[in-house]
Motif scaffolding. Structure first.
Motif, PDB file in Angstrom:
ATOM      1  N   ILE A 263       0.861  -1.031   0.104  1.00  0.00           N
ATOM      2  CA  ILE A 263       0.170  -0.088   0.125  1.00  0.00           C
ATOM      3  C   ILE A 263       0.992   1.171   0.132  1.00  0.00           C
ATOM      4  O   ILE A 263       2.184   1.159   0.214  1.00  0.00           O
ATOM      5  N   GLY A 264       0.209   2.463  -0.455  1.00  0.00           N
ATOM      6  CA  GLY A 264       0.958   3.645  -0.286  1.00  0.00           C
ATOM      7  C   GLY A 264       1.189   4.231   0.990  1.00  0.00           C
ATOM      8  O   GLY A 264       0.968   3.599   2.199  1.00  0.00           O
ATOM      9  N   THR A 265       1.681   5.275   1.162  1.00  0.00           N
ATOM     10  CA  THR A 265       2.047   5.985   2.338  1.00  0.00           C
ATOM     11  C   THR A 265       0.978   6.280   3.290  1.00  0.00           C
ATOM     12  O   THR A 265      -0.013   6.855   2.508  1.00  0.00           O
ATOM     13  N   GLY A 266       0.765   6.562   4.577  1.00  0.00           N
ATOM     14  CA  GLY A 266      -0.205   6.936   5.153  1.00  0.00           C
ATOM     15  C   GLY A 266      -1.140   5.975   5.626  1.00  0.00           C
ATOM     16  O   GLY A 266      -0.798   4.737   5.299  1.00  0.00           O
ATOM     17  N   ILE A 267      -2.219   6.291   6.246  1.00  0.00           N
ATOM     18  CA  ILE A 267      -3.312   5.537   6.828  1.00  0.00           C
ATOM     19  C   ILE A 267      -4.315   5.097   5.787  1.00  0.00           C
ATOM     20  O   ILE A 267      -4.912   6.049   4.938  1.00  0.00           O
TER      21      ILE A 267
END
Length: 271
Positions: A2-6
């Motif tokens: 997944i990408g960065t962050g929540i």
């Protein structure tokens, strides 16, 4: 990957069962397990997710619509369960046999770190042993979950302020509840300070929270007998506007949750 962050998805929300997944690049956690383990697996699969990817389970309180599948999920995926001591005492028999390593005590107000994902619990008012909500941080991003609470205290407001995204209870329409089929003692409990938030109160809370940082609020734990999503959204909007909060849908959105299907993955870094 997944990408960065929540990112998160509300797998199910309501009196028939509650479960949410919160993840970032370092960890994924299940918050509550209030459906059968089989159903939780089905809902996770709908979001291309597997229980093998989880690092643990966080519990808000011991009511069955939050722990129904807890023991089975924890045993199947060999996951630690995090809850405060009073909640453990109230739910231990229902959880069944788990290893000592799986029983993790996270007292109210404590925090956990899973790499860059930080989780903190906060006390709420509900008719349970020691119920909590949670907020999650990754850098500047913040996601807060606050359901099953009779009212929003100053401490809760402090805990959920500055969220980018909020999952907030909008359990019932007051008039639908008053006219509904429940016995009066049940209605009185729901309307009390240890019951559930009404649509009107959710709107009042959001009118105090609304800032440029808050992008979206998911209305959650709707009663199937005494609420409807469109009614909840209309009432919340009216309550906000009556307090001078006029917003545009492209700047702040009210989002749906469902009892029978998961919400799409929501990435906090996206508009």
């Amino acid at each position: 990957m997944i990408g960065t962050g929540i990112q998160f998805t509300v797998l199910s929300s309501g009196s028939t069962g509650n479960a949410t997944i919160v993840r970032n690049k370092d960890a994924a956690l299940l918050i509550d397990a209030g459906l059968s383990a089989k159903r939780i697996d089905e809902l996770m699969n709908e979001r291309d997710f597997s229980g093998d990817q989880l690092e643990g389970i966080l519990i808000t309180h011991e009511h069955s619509d939050h722990i129904r599948g807890l023991g089975a999920v924890a045993r199947k995926y060999k996951l630690p369960i995090y809850a405060n001591e009073k909640t453990w005492l109230a739910m231990e028999r229902a959880v069944g046999k788990i290893t000592p390593e799986q029983k993790q005590v996270m007292q109210t107000g404590d925090f956990l770190n899973f790499g860059s994902l930080r989780i903190e619990s906060f006390g709420i008012s509900h008719d349970a042993a020691e119920p909590v909500g949670y907020f999650f941080r990754d850098g500047e991003q913040k996601l807060s979950l606050a359901t099953d609470l009779g009212y929003v205290s100053d401490k809760v407001m402090q805990s959920i302020t500055d969220s980018d995204v909020l999952v907030l209870e909008a359990n019932h329409d007051i008039e639908m509840l008053r006219m509904g089929r429940y016995p009066w003692n049940t209605k009185r409990r729901i309307l009390s300070d240890i019951g559930h938030l009404s649509n009107d109160t959710a709107g009042e809370v959001l009118s105090e929270l609304l800032t440029k940082k808050l992008k979206r609020t998911y209305l959650a734990h709707l009663s199937r007998d005494h609420n409807m999503m469109e009614l909840a959204k209309m009432t919340v909007r009216d309550a906000m506007e009556s307090r001078g909060c006029f917003y545009k849908d492209h700047e702040f959105k009210l989002c749906d949750t469902y009892y029978d299907r998961p919400t799409p993955w929501d990435a906090l870094g996206e508009a």
